[in-house]
Motif scaffolding. Sequence first.
Motif, mmCIF file in Angstrom:
data_model
loop_
_atom_site.group_PDB
_atom_site.id
_atom_site.type_symbol
_atom_site.label_atom_id
_atom_site.label_comp_id
_atom_site.label_asym_id
_atom_site.label_seq_id
_atom_site.Cartn_x
_atom_site.Cartn_y
_atom_site.Cartn_z
ATOM 1 N N ALA A 155 0.211 -8.547 0.402
ATOM 2 C CA ALA A 155 0.466 -9.813 -0.297
ATOM 3 C C ALA A 155 0.863 -10.913 0.686
ATOM 4 O O ALA A 155 0.412 -12.062 0.544
ATOM 5 C CB ALA A 155 1.555 -9.615 -1.345
ATOM 6 N N ARG A 156 1.686 -10.602 1.670
ATOM 7 C CA ARG A 156 2.093 -11.607 2.667
ATOM 8 C C ARG A 156 0.899 -12.075 3.503
ATOM 9 O O ARG A 156 0.756 -13.270 3.785
ATOM 10 C CB ARG A 156 3.199 -11.069 3.557
ATOM 11 C CG ARG A 156 4.563 -11.085 2.889
ATOM 12 C CD ARG A 156 5.699 -10.889 3.885
ATOM 13 N NE ARG A 156 5.610 -9.628 4.615
ATOM 14 C CZ ARG A 156 6.127 -8.468 4.192
ATOM 15 N NH1 ARG A 156 6.752 -8.398 3.037
ATOM 16 N NH2 ARG A 156 6.010 -7.379 4.934
ATOM 17 N N ASP A 190 3.422 -5.148 -0.272
ATOM 18 C CA ASP A 190 4.107 -6.366 0.165
ATOM 19 C C ASP A 190 3.467 -6.955 1.411
ATOM 20 O O ASP A 190 3.302 -8.170 1.524
ATOM 21 C CB ASP A 190 5.590 -6.091 0.431
ATOM 22 C CG ASP A 190 6.397 -5.913 -0.841
ATOM 23 O OD1 ASP A 190 5.925 -6.316 -1.932
ATOM 24 O OD2 ASP A 190 7.503 -5.352 -0.754
ATOM 25 N N HIS A 249 -2.271 -11.997 2.619
ATOM 26 C CA HIS A 249 -3.142 -12.779 1.736
ATOM 27 C C HIS A 249 -2.563 -14.187 1.542
ATOM 28 O O HIS A 249 -3.292 -15.179 1.604
ATOM 29 C CB HIS A 249 -3.308 -12.049 0.406
ATOM 30 C CG HIS A 249 -4.245 -12.714 -0.541
ATOM 31 N ND1 HIS A 249 -5.588 -12.863 -0.289
ATOM 32 C CD2 HIS A 249 -4.028 -13.276 -1.758
ATOM 33 C CE1 HIS A 249 -6.158 -13.484 -1.306
ATOM 34 N NE2 HIS A 249 -5.224 -13.748 -2.209
ATOM 35 N N GLN A 250 -1.261 -14.272 1.331
ATOM 36 C CA GLN A 250 -0.629 -15.583 1.141
ATOM 37 C C GLN A 250 -0.749 -16.445 2.385
ATOM 38 O O GLN A 250 -0.953 -17.661 2.292
ATOM 39 C CB GLN A 250 0.835 -15.436 0.735
ATOM 40 C CG GLN A 250 1.486 -16.754 0.353
ATOM 41 C CD GLN A 250 0.799 -17.433 -0.807
ATOM 42 O OE1 GLN A 250 0.608 -16.825 -1.871
ATOM 43 N NE2 GLN A 250 0.397 -18.687 -0.625
ATOM 44 N N ALA A 251 -0.646 -15.840 3.555
ATOM 45 C CA ALA A 251 -0.807 -16.598 4.801
ATOM 46 C C ALA A 251 -2.196 -17.228 4.860
ATOM 47 O O ALA A 251 -2.344 -18.386 5.283
ATOM 48 C CB ALA A 251 -0.569 -15.691 6.004
ATOM 49 N N ASP A 252 -3.212 -16.481 4.424
ATOM 50 C CA ASP A 252 -4.568 -17.034 4.372
ATOM 51 C C ASP A 252 -4.646 -18.170 3.355
ATOM 52 O O ASP A 252 -5.222 -19.228 3.632
ATOM 53 C CB ASP A 252 -5.580 -15.948 4.002
ATOM 54 C CG ASP A 252 -5.727 -14.880 5.066
ATOM 55 O OD1 ASP A 252 -5.546 -15.192 6.260
ATOM 56 O OD2 ASP A 252 -6.031 -13.736 4.701
ATOM 57 N N LEU A 253 -4.073 -17.957 2.170
ATOM 58 C CA LEU A 253 -4.103 -18.982 1.126
ATOM 59 C C LEU A 253 -3.422 -20.266 1.578
ATOM 60 O O LEU A 253 -3.855 -21.370 1.221
ATOM 61 C CB LEU A 253 -3.425 -18.465 -0.146
ATOM 62 C CG LEU A 253 -4.098 -17.293 -0.863
ATOM 63 C CD1 LEU A 253 -3.250 -16.860 -2.057
ATOM 64 C CD2 LEU A 253 -5.510 -17.628 -1.284
ATOM 65 N N ASP A 254 -2.374 -20.133 2.375
ATOM 66 C CA ASP A 254 -1.609 -21.294 2.811
ATOM 67 C C ASP A 254 -2.418 -22.264 3.660
ATOM 68 O O ASP A 254 -2.117 -23.464 3.675
ATOM 69 C CB ASP A 254 -0.359 -20.858 3.585
ATOM 70 C CG ASP A 254 0.709 -20.243 2.700
ATOM 71 O OD1 ASP A 254 0.635 -20.371 1.454
ATOM 72 O OD2 ASP A 254 1.628 -19.608 3.266
ATOM 73 N N THR A 269 -4.115 -16.649 11.146
ATOM 74 C CA THR A 269 -2.989 -16.011 10.458
ATOM 75 C C THR A 269 -2.649 -14.657 11.067
ATOM 76 O O THR A 269 -1.781 -13.952 10.552
ATOM 77 C CB THR A 269 -3.258 -15.878 8.944
ATOM 78 O OG1 THR A 269 -4.464 -15.145 8.724
ATOM 79 C CG2 THR A 269 -3.341 -17.249 8.288
ATOM 80 N N CYS A 326 -11.318 -8.181 2.027
ATOM 81 C CA CYS A 326 -11.004 -9.488 1.452
ATOM 82 C C CYS A 326 -12.293 -10.136 0.959
ATOM 83 O O CYS A 326 -13.290 -10.166 1.689
ATOM 84 C CB CYS A 326 -10.369 -10.414 2.480
ATOM 85 S SG CYS A 326 -8.849 -9.790 3.213
#
Length: 82
Positions: free
Chosen positions: A20-21, A17, A23-28, A68, A51
């Motif tokens: 995933a959080r 988790d 990674h999502q912060a980077d994607l955002d 991030t 990564c």
Amino acid sequence: MSKFMDVHHGMEGITADELARAHQADLDIEQEENVHFEAAWADPESGTVYCLSEAPSAEAVQRIHERTGHSPDEVHPVPLQI
């Protein structure tokens, strides 16, 4: 665009988790530096996170991760792929 593998150390005990959080912060925000983070892997025991990204430069990868809150310890170009 070039590929890069960045490495984070000191993340012992990271969970799926948390990975995933992060990674999502980077994607955002990745589009702000024309970066695309393709995948992330972690070894909770050693505390190492990897990564894979496509970016105009290693510095762009570094800046996204810094913003991030998880700066990489290393960013390596990956010029060959099969």
